[in-house]
Design a protein around this motif. Structure first.
Motif, mmCIF file in Angstrom:
data_model
loop_
_atom_site.group_PDB
_atom_site.id
_atom_site.type_symbol
_atom_site.label_atom_id
_atom_site.label_comp_id
_atom_site.label_asym_id
_atom_site.label_seq_id
_atom_site.Cartn_x
_atom_site.Cartn_y
_atom_site.Cartn_z
ATOM 1 N N ALA A 20 0.852 -1.194 0.000
ATOM 2 C CA ALA A 20 0.000 0.000 0.000
ATOM 3 C C ALA A 20 0.887 1.243 0.000
ATOM 4 O O ALA A 20 1.696 1.435 0.907
ATOM 5 N N LEU A 21 0.757 2.048 -1.029
ATOM 6 C CA LEU A 21 1.534 3.278 -1.160
ATOM 7 C C LEU A 21 0.582 4.458 -1.069
ATOM 8 O O LEU A 21 -0.219 4.688 -1.972
ATOM 9 N N MET A 22 0.675 5.183 0.038
ATOM 10 C CA MET A 22 -0.206 6.335 0.235
ATOM 11 C C MET A 22 0.043 7.387 -0.850
ATOM 12 O O MET A 22 1.180 7.627 -1.236
ATOM 13 N N GLY A 23 -1.041 7.962 -1.354
ATOM 14 C CA GLY A 23 -0.938 8.983 -2.388
ATOM 15 C C GLY A 23 -0.813 8.425 -3.792
ATOM 16 O O GLY A 23 -0.697 9.183 -4.748
ATOM 17 N N GLN A 28 -2.067 1.183 -9.039
ATOM 18 C CA GLN A 28 -0.628 1.281 -9.299
ATOM 19 C C GLN A 28 0.219 0.713 -8.152
ATOM 20 O O GLN A 28 1.438 0.796 -8.190
ATOM 21 N N TRP A 29 -0.420 0.154 -7.121
ATOM 22 C CA TRP A 29 0.336 -0.444 -6.029
ATOM 23 C C TRP A 29 1.077 -1.679 -6.548
ATOM 24 O O TRP A 29 0.511 -2.475 -7.315
ATOM 25 N N PRO A 30 2.325 -1.888 -6.126
ATOM 26 C CA PRO A 30 3.049 -3.103 -6.521
ATOM 27 C C PRO A 30 2.321 -4.337 -5.991
ATOM 28 O O PRO A 30 1.876 -4.355 -4.845
ATOM 29 N N GLU A 31 2.198 -5.353 -6.853
ATOM 30 C CA GLU A 31 1.427 -6.541 -6.481
ATOM 31 C C GLU A 31 2.073 -7.796 -7.046
ATOM 32 O O GLU A 31 2.649 -7.780 -8.129
ATOM 33 N N HIS A 32 1.940 -8.878 -6.293
ATOM 34 C CA HIS A 32 2.396 -10.199 -6.737
ATOM 35 C C HIS A 32 1.328 -11.221 -6.359
ATOM 36 O O HIS A 32 0.973 -11.333 -5.184
ATOM 37 N N CYS A 33 0.813 -11.970 -7.339
ATOM 38 C CA CYS A 33 -0.140 -13.055 -7.061
ATOM 39 C C CYS A 33 0.606 -14.378 -7.130
ATOM 40 O O CYS A 33 1.454 -14.580 -8.002
ATOM 41 N N PHE A 34 0.284 -15.275 -6.201
ATOM 42 C CA PHE A 34 1.024 -16.525 -6.065
ATOM 43 C C PHE A 34 0.469 -17.676 -6.899
ATOM 44 O O PHE A 34 1.071 -18.732 -6.937
ATOM 45 N N GLY A 35 -0.661 -17.505 -7.536
ATOM 46 C CA GLY A 35 -1.177 -18.547 -8.409
ATOM 47 C C GLY A 35 -1.840 -19.707 -7.696
ATOM 48 O O GLY A 35 -2.016 -20.769 -8.274
ATOM 49 N N ARG A 36 -2.184 -19.521 -6.433
ATOM 50 C CA ARG A 36 -2.896 -20.576 -5.699
ATOM 51 C C ARG A 36 -3.765 -19.943 -4.622
ATOM 52 O O ARG A 36 -3.520 -18.820 -4.186
ATOM 53 N N ALA A 37 -4.771 -20.725 -4.194
ATOM 54 C CA ALA A 37 -5.690 -20.215 -3.180
ATOM 55 C C ALA A 37 -5.710 -21.091 -1.933
ATOM 56 O O ALA A 37 -6.136 -20.635 -0.888
ATOM 57 N N VAL A 38 -5.251 -22.316 -2.031
ATOM 58 C CA VAL A 38 -5.394 -23.243 -0.909
ATOM 59 C C VAL A 38 -4.295 -23.045 0.120
ATOM 60 O O VAL A 38 -4.566 -22.782 1.286
#
Length: 95
Positions: A20-23, A28-38
């Motif tokens: 979370a980047l204020m302002g 545009q926040w940096p994000e990484h998804c791990f490809g799994r939910a379990v």
């Protein structure tokens, strides 16, 4: 040195970590998804993902887990998990 909050939760059916980047617009926040939910990503996996995004844990920081209802005020609503930790940019400055 600027501190930010990194969070991990299930988003779009997958575990996703973001900073979370204020302002800065959320899109545009940096994000990484791990490809799994379990399986919850390990601390090492989260650390590596943060490094790829240009961040590291602040000294002594620990993950704090919170549960919340998908629908506030409804005790029958599914429970969601959210973890957060303080981070800083790898170079010590603002991203």
């Amino acid at each position: 040195m600027s501190e930010h909050t990194a969070q991990i939760s299930i988003r779009h059916g997958l575990w996703c970590l973001y900073v979370a980047l204020m302002g800065v617009p959320v899109s545009q926040w940096p994000e990484h998804c791990f490809g799994r939910a379990v399986q919850v990503p390990t601390v090492d996996e989260r650390s590596r993902a943060l490094a790829e995004l240009g961040f590291v844990f602040t000294d002594g920081a620990e993950w704090e887990w919170t549960e919340y209802s998908e629908t506030p005020e409804d005790d029958t609503s599914p429970v969601r998990l959210l973890a957060s930790i303080k981070v800083r940019s790898l170079d010590g400055g603002a991203p």
